[in-house]
Motif scaffolding. Sequence first.
Motif, mmCIF file in Angstrom:
data_model
loop_
_atom_site.group_PDB
_atom_site.id
_atom_site.type_symbol
_atom_site.label_atom_id
_atom_site.label_comp_id
_atom_site.label_asym_id
_atom_site.label_seq_id
_atom_site.Cartn_x
_atom_site.Cartn_y
_atom_site.Cartn_z
ATOM 1 N N VAL A 139 0.913 -1.299 0.169
ATOM 2 C CA VAL A 139 -0.120 -0.163 -0.101
ATOM 3 C C VAL A 139 0.952 1.196 -0.049
ATOM 4 O O VAL A 139 1.904 1.273 0.998
ATOM 5 N N THR A 140 0.666 2.036 -0.985
ATOM 6 C CA THR A 140 1.607 3.105 -1.064
ATOM 7 C C THR A 140 1.123 4.416 -1.309
ATOM 8 O O THR A 140 -0.272 4.556 -1.595
ATOM 9 N N TRP A 141 1.527 5.714 -0.940
ATOM 10 C CA TRP A 141 0.983 6.866 -1.073
ATOM 11 C C TRP A 141 2.060 7.996 -1.119
ATOM 12 O O TRP A 141 3.203 7.604 -0.776
ATOM 13 N N ASP A 142 1.589 9.295 -1.538
ATOM 14 C CA ASP A 142 2.318 10.225 -1.579
ATOM 15 C C ASP A 142 2.226 11.304 -0.491
ATOM 16 O O ASP A 142 0.984 11.713 -0.266
ATOM 17 N N GLU A 143 3.287 11.373 0.280
ATOM 18 C CA GLU A 143 3.119 12.042 1.601
ATOM 19 C C GLU A 143 2.558 13.642 1.468
ATOM 20 O O GLU A 143 1.833 14.090 2.125
ATOM 21 N N GLN A 144 3.116 13.840 0.309
ATOM 22 C CA GLN A 144 2.563 15.391 0.035
ATOM 23 C C GLN A 144 1.164 15.500 -0.335
ATOM 24 O O GLN A 144 0.396 16.425 0.095
ATOM 25 N N LYS A 145 0.647 14.220 -1.116
ATOM 26 C CA LYS A 145 -0.899 14.414 -1.287
ATOM 27 C C LYS A 145 -1.534 14.220 -0.139
ATOM 28 O O LYS A 145 -2.784 14.687 0.108
ATOM 29 N N VAL A 146 -1.020 13.184 0.851
ATOM 30 C CA VAL A 146 -1.847 13.181 2.199
ATOM 31 C C VAL A 146 -1.722 14.443 2.875
ATOM 32 O O VAL A 146 -2.989 14.757 3.314
ATOM 33 N N LEU A 147 -0.723 15.270 3.087
ATOM 34 C CA LEU A 147 -0.914 16.674 3.755
ATOM 35 C C LEU A 147 -1.837 17.697 2.962
ATOM 36 O O LEU A 147 -2.422 18.507 3.476
ATOM 37 N N ALA A 148 -2.145 17.345 1.220
ATOM 38 C CA ALA A 148 -2.961 18.258 0.856
ATOM 39 C C ALA A 148 -4.376 17.740 0.885
ATOM 40 O O ALA A 148 -5.177 18.544 0.303
ATOM 41 N N GLY A 149 -4.515 16.830 1.757
ATOM 42 C CA GLY A 149 -6.058 15.889 1.698
ATOM 43 C C GLY A 149 -6.357 15.463 0.457
ATOM 44 O O GLY A 149 -7.823 15.108 0.388
ATOM 45 N N ASP A 150 -5.406 14.813 -0.347
ATOM 46 C CA ASP A 150 -5.970 14.050 -1.468
ATOM 47 C C ASP A 150 -6.822 12.914 -1.079
ATOM 48 O O ASP A 150 -6.118 12.257 -0.197
ATOM 49 N N PRO A 151 -8.111 12.399 -1.468
ATOM 50 C CA PRO A 151 -8.727 11.585 -1.024
ATOM 51 C C PRO A 151 -8.259 10.112 -1.166
ATOM 52 O O PRO A 151 -8.406 9.135 -0.456
ATOM 53 N N GLU A 152 -7.414 9.839 -2.400
ATOM 54 C CA GLU A 152 -7.051 8.483 -2.900
ATOM 55 C C GLU A 152 -5.768 8.401 -1.838
ATOM 56 O O GLU A 152 -5.631 7.178 -1.370
ATOM 57 N N ALA A 153 -4.930 9.296 -1.614
ATOM 58 C CA ALA A 153 -3.844 9.242 -0.632
ATOM 59 C C ALA A 153 -4.307 8.965 0.723
ATOM 60 O O ALA A 153 -3.735 7.988 1.401
ATOM 61 N N LEU A 154 -5.407 9.638 1.276
ATOM 62 C CA LEU A 154 -5.898 9.335 2.577
ATOM 63 C C LEU A 154 -6.364 8.040 2.660
ATOM 64 O O LEU A 154 -6.278 7.256 3.872
ATOM 65 N N ALA A 155 -6.927 7.551 1.583
ATOM 66 C CA ALA A 155 -7.733 6.270 1.773
ATOM 67 C C ALA A 155 -6.676 5.093 1.744
ATOM 68 O O ALA A 155 -6.679 4.034 2.444
ATOM 69 N N ALA A 156 -5.274 5.279 0.936
ATOM 70 C CA ALA A 156 -4.404 4.311 0.983
ATOM 71 C C ALA A 156 -3.667 4.415 2.530
ATOM 72 O O ALA A 156 -3.580 3.340 2.931
ATOM 73 N N VAL A 157 -3.690 5.494 3.249
ATOM 74 C CA VAL A 157 -3.182 5.562 4.610
ATOM 75 C C VAL A 157 -4.097 4.718 5.611
ATOM 76 O O VAL A 157 -3.722 4.025 6.200
ATOM 77 N N ARG A 158 -5.482 4.968 5.531
ATOM 78 C CA ARG A 158 -6.404 4.355 6.112
ATOM 79 C C ARG A 158 -6.321 2.832 6.213
ATOM 80 O O ARG A 158 -6.405 2.077 6.794
ATOM 81 N N GLU A 159 -6.231 2.403 4.475
ATOM 82 C CA GLU A 159 -5.953 0.905 4.400
ATOM 83 C C GLU A 159 -4.600 0.227 5.102
ATOM 84 O O GLU A 159 -4.790 -0.885 5.487
ATOM 85 N N ALA A 160 -3.659 1.118 5.050
ATOM 86 C CA ALA A 160 -2.439 0.694 5.556
ATOM 87 C C ALA A 160 -2.570 0.455 6.973
ATOM 88 O O ALA A 160 -2.175 -0.524 7.651
ATOM 89 N N GLU A 161 -3.137 1.394 7.723
ATOM 90 C CA GLU A 161 -3.644 1.388 9.190
ATOM 91 C C GLU A 161 -4.467 0.331 9.320
ATOM 92 O O GLU A 161 -4.132 -0.330 10.316
ATOM 93 N N ARG A 162 -5.368 -0.040 8.619
ATOM 94 C CA ARG A 162 -6.281 -1.276 8.901
ATOM 95 C C ARG A 162 -5.570 -2.593 8.829
ATOM 96 O O ARG A 162 -5.638 -3.257 9.800
ATOM 97 N N ILE A 163 -4.612 -2.358 7.766
ATOM 98 C CA ILE A 163 -3.737 -3.951 7.641
ATOM 99 C C ILE A 163 -3.011 -4.103 8.726
ATOM 100 O O ILE A 163 -2.671 -5.111 9.437
#
Length: 75
Positions: free
Chosen positions: A9-33
């Motif tokens: 599960v990967t994401w772009d940290e800058q997109k997470v900081l910008a609130g990108d929905p796909e990046a935030l969903a990836a972080v949530r999935e990684a946390e769940r796993i």
Amino acid sequence: MSRRGDDRVTWDEQKVLAGDPEALAAVREAERIFAQERARGATAFRVEPGKPAQRIDQFDATAEQIIMVPRVVGG
């Protein structure tokens, strides 16, 4: 690792900081796993190039890579 082999599960940290929905969903999935595998007894390690692996007990969204090692059962 999973029944399918390695799950990544990967994401772009800058997109997470910008609130990108796909990046935030990836972080949530990684946390769940992470939580699911820890509940099953897996050990987690934060891995960074040039450094020894560091055991972690809490999910770290800033880690470059987290490796989950399933519990080893022997007999």
